[in-house]
Scaffold this active site. Sequence first.
Site, PDB file in Angstrom:
ATOM      1  N   ARG A 105      -2.421  10.743   2.598  1.00  0.00           N
ATOM      2  CA  ARG A 105      -3.351  11.396   3.526  1.00  0.00           C
ATOM      3  C   ARG A 105      -3.815  12.706   2.941  1.00  0.00           C
ATOM      4  O   ARG A 105      -2.983  13.509   2.529  1.00  0.00           O
ATOM      5  CB  ARG A 105      -2.613  11.753   4.810  1.00  0.00           C
TER       6      ARG A 105
ATOM      7  N   ASP B 114       8.245  -4.708  14.797  1.00  0.00           N
ATOM      8  CA  ASP B 114       8.465  -3.463  15.529  1.00  0.00           C
ATOM      9  C   ASP B 114       8.588  -3.793  17.017  1.00  0.00           C
ATOM     10  O   ASP B 114       8.234  -4.889  17.448  1.00  0.00           O
ATOM     11  CB  ASP B 114       7.298  -2.492  15.294  1.00  0.00           C
TER      12      ASP B 114
ATOM     13  N   ARG C 164      19.178  -8.065   4.429  1.00  0.00           N
ATOM     14  CA  ARG C 164      19.765  -6.818   3.975  1.00  0.00           C
ATOM     15  C   ARG C 164      20.460  -6.230   5.206  1.00  0.00           C
ATOM     16  O   ARG C 164      19.940  -6.311   6.320  1.00  0.00           O
ATOM     17  CB  ARG C 164      18.624  -5.920   3.508  1.00  0.00           C
TER      18      ARG C 164
ATOM     19  N   TYR D 120      10.445  -9.304  10.277  1.00  0.00           N
ATOM     20  CA  TYR D 120      10.595  -7.949  10.805  1.00  0.00           C
ATOM     21  C   TYR D 120       9.492  -7.686  11.829  1.00  0.00           C
ATOM     22  O   TYR D 120       8.316  -7.878  11.551  1.00  0.00           O
ATOM     23  CB  TYR D 120      10.512  -6.874   9.697  1.00  0.00           C
TER      24      TYR D 120
ATOM     25  N   ARG E  68      19.362   7.903   4.722  1.00  0.00           N
ATOM     26  CA  ARG E  68      18.855   8.957   5.605  1.00  0.00           C
ATOM     27  C   ARG E  68      19.921   9.429   6.574  1.00  0.00           C
ATOM     28  O   ARG E  68      20.922   8.738   6.798  1.00  0.00           O
ATOM     29  CB  ARG E  68      17.591   8.535   6.348  1.00  0.00           C
TER      30      ARG E  68
ATOM     31  N   GLU F  29      22.927   6.513   7.243  1.00  0.00           N
ATOM     32  CA  GLU F  29      22.534   5.100   7.177  1.00  0.00           C
ATOM     33  C   GLU F  29      22.723   4.574   5.756  1.00  0.00           C
ATOM     34  O   GLU F  29      22.040   5.036   4.841  1.00  0.00           O
ATOM     35  CB  GLU F  29      21.058   5.029   7.581  1.00  0.00           C
TER      36      GLU F  29
ATOM     37  N   ARG G 282       0.868  -1.178   0.000  1.00  0.00           N
ATOM     38  CA  ARG G 282       0.000   0.000   0.000  1.00  0.00           C
ATOM     39  C   ARG G 282       0.898   1.218   0.000  1.00  0.00           C
ATOM     40  O   ARG G 282       2.023   1.166   0.478  1.00  0.00           O
ATOM     41  CB  ARG G 282      -0.842   0.053   1.281  1.00  0.00           C
TER      42      ARG G 282
END
Length: 373
Positions: A181, A355, A254, A353, A285, A305, A177
Amino acid sequence: MLEVNEKKYDYLIVGAGLFGSVFAHEMTKRNKKCLVIDKRDHLGGNVYCEKKEGINVHKYGAHIFHTNDKKIWDYVNQFATFNNYINSPLSLSKGKLYNLPFNMNTFYQLWGTKTPEEAKAVINEQIAKYGTKSPKNLEEQALSLAGKDIYETFIKEYTEKQWGKKATELPAFIIKRLPVRYTYDNNYFNDIYQGIPIGGYNTIIEGLLSGIETKTNIDFFEDRVQLESLADKVVYTGKIDEFFDYKYGQLEYRSLRFEHELKEIDNYQGNAVVNYNDSEYAFTRIIEHKHFEFGKQPKTIITREYPENWDRTKEAYYPINNDDNQRIYKKYKEEAKGMQNIIFGGRLAEYRYYDMHQIIASALTKVTEISEL
Ligand SMILES: Cc1cc2nc3c(=O)[nH]c(=O)nc-3n(C[C@H](O)[C@H](O)[C@H](O)COP(=O)(O)OP(=O)(O)OC[C@H]3O[C@@H](n4cnc5c(N)ncnc54)[C@H](O)[C@@H]3O)c2cc1C
């Protein structure tokens, strides 16, 4: 060689990251004796912060806590007070700064559109012109979801750096997705609860592991037989393929390289996170750590990074969820299921992964399951 008393532990916990630390904390509360080991020279796994010049440096990448789950929020708030940091990253593209995530500010900066209707019209027109019904790669997928300008300004070069491959060679499913917004809202996360623990993540880890025996600089595989004999059960949070000596093959990741730099100025970029979209920068970043905690220190520390190919000498950060790796992982998972005395958990053992709030929830669920047996 690990020096421990001759005592027997209920649990030997391999890995002092969030999974191992929550598990150890909860089992200690249930009167189980735990020993936590980690091969690194510190506790905390990837949420560890290194204090330099009075600034908490997120050593393994920027970590922002966010959750919608009140239970998890209350849980972490037992160990630290959170500040009111809101993640509002910027993106530098072709010399211009834009707000993220894609919202009315971004659209104004891109096209000068002022109302949701105007912005929607541009996006829909571009989707109609450049999108396809069944996208075959990441480029086609992104064009079909958000149109040409958003793809070219924010996605193409950034994603190619991230994965080290051309967008046309990457599978479409990487981008499921692309949330856009139609409000002027730069808050990256939609979650109700968000913030950074005051004093850094080490405060949480210290709280979780308080009163629990811990040993750093101990690699489970260097003394596996002796270590396993110390406890009734082992909780393993390292790489699952390594546990089984790679017998079904190696899982791919990665990696990232972090380049930290001390700057003799008090404010480098005015924001904690700035993405560098363009391919002319090898990094994706720059993090300026002090802004996570509204720091007033006279100096600042920034981190560039760099995404990198992974090999066994490097830190494994992001699992590569393609069919080949999933096939290999399933074999390890199946074998792990049959092992009564080994509990596998955490991002590396589950090749997934997670969080932070998810890993805490997963450790709490595991403890409940075991305690109810
Ligand atoms: C770059 C990056 C940014 C992130 N940002 C966010 C964010 O903003 N918000 C968020 O919610 N989450 C974020 N995360 C996710 C977060 O880091 C993880 O959810 C969390 O750290 C997972 O905890 P863990 O215990 O599973 O793994 P880890 O923290 O990796 O802990 C595993 C530990 O096991 C140890 N270990 C492994 N093998 C052995 C061995 N053989 N012997 C001894 N010890 C061993 C390792 O040294 C490590 O300390 C980010 C992740 C990355 C990679």
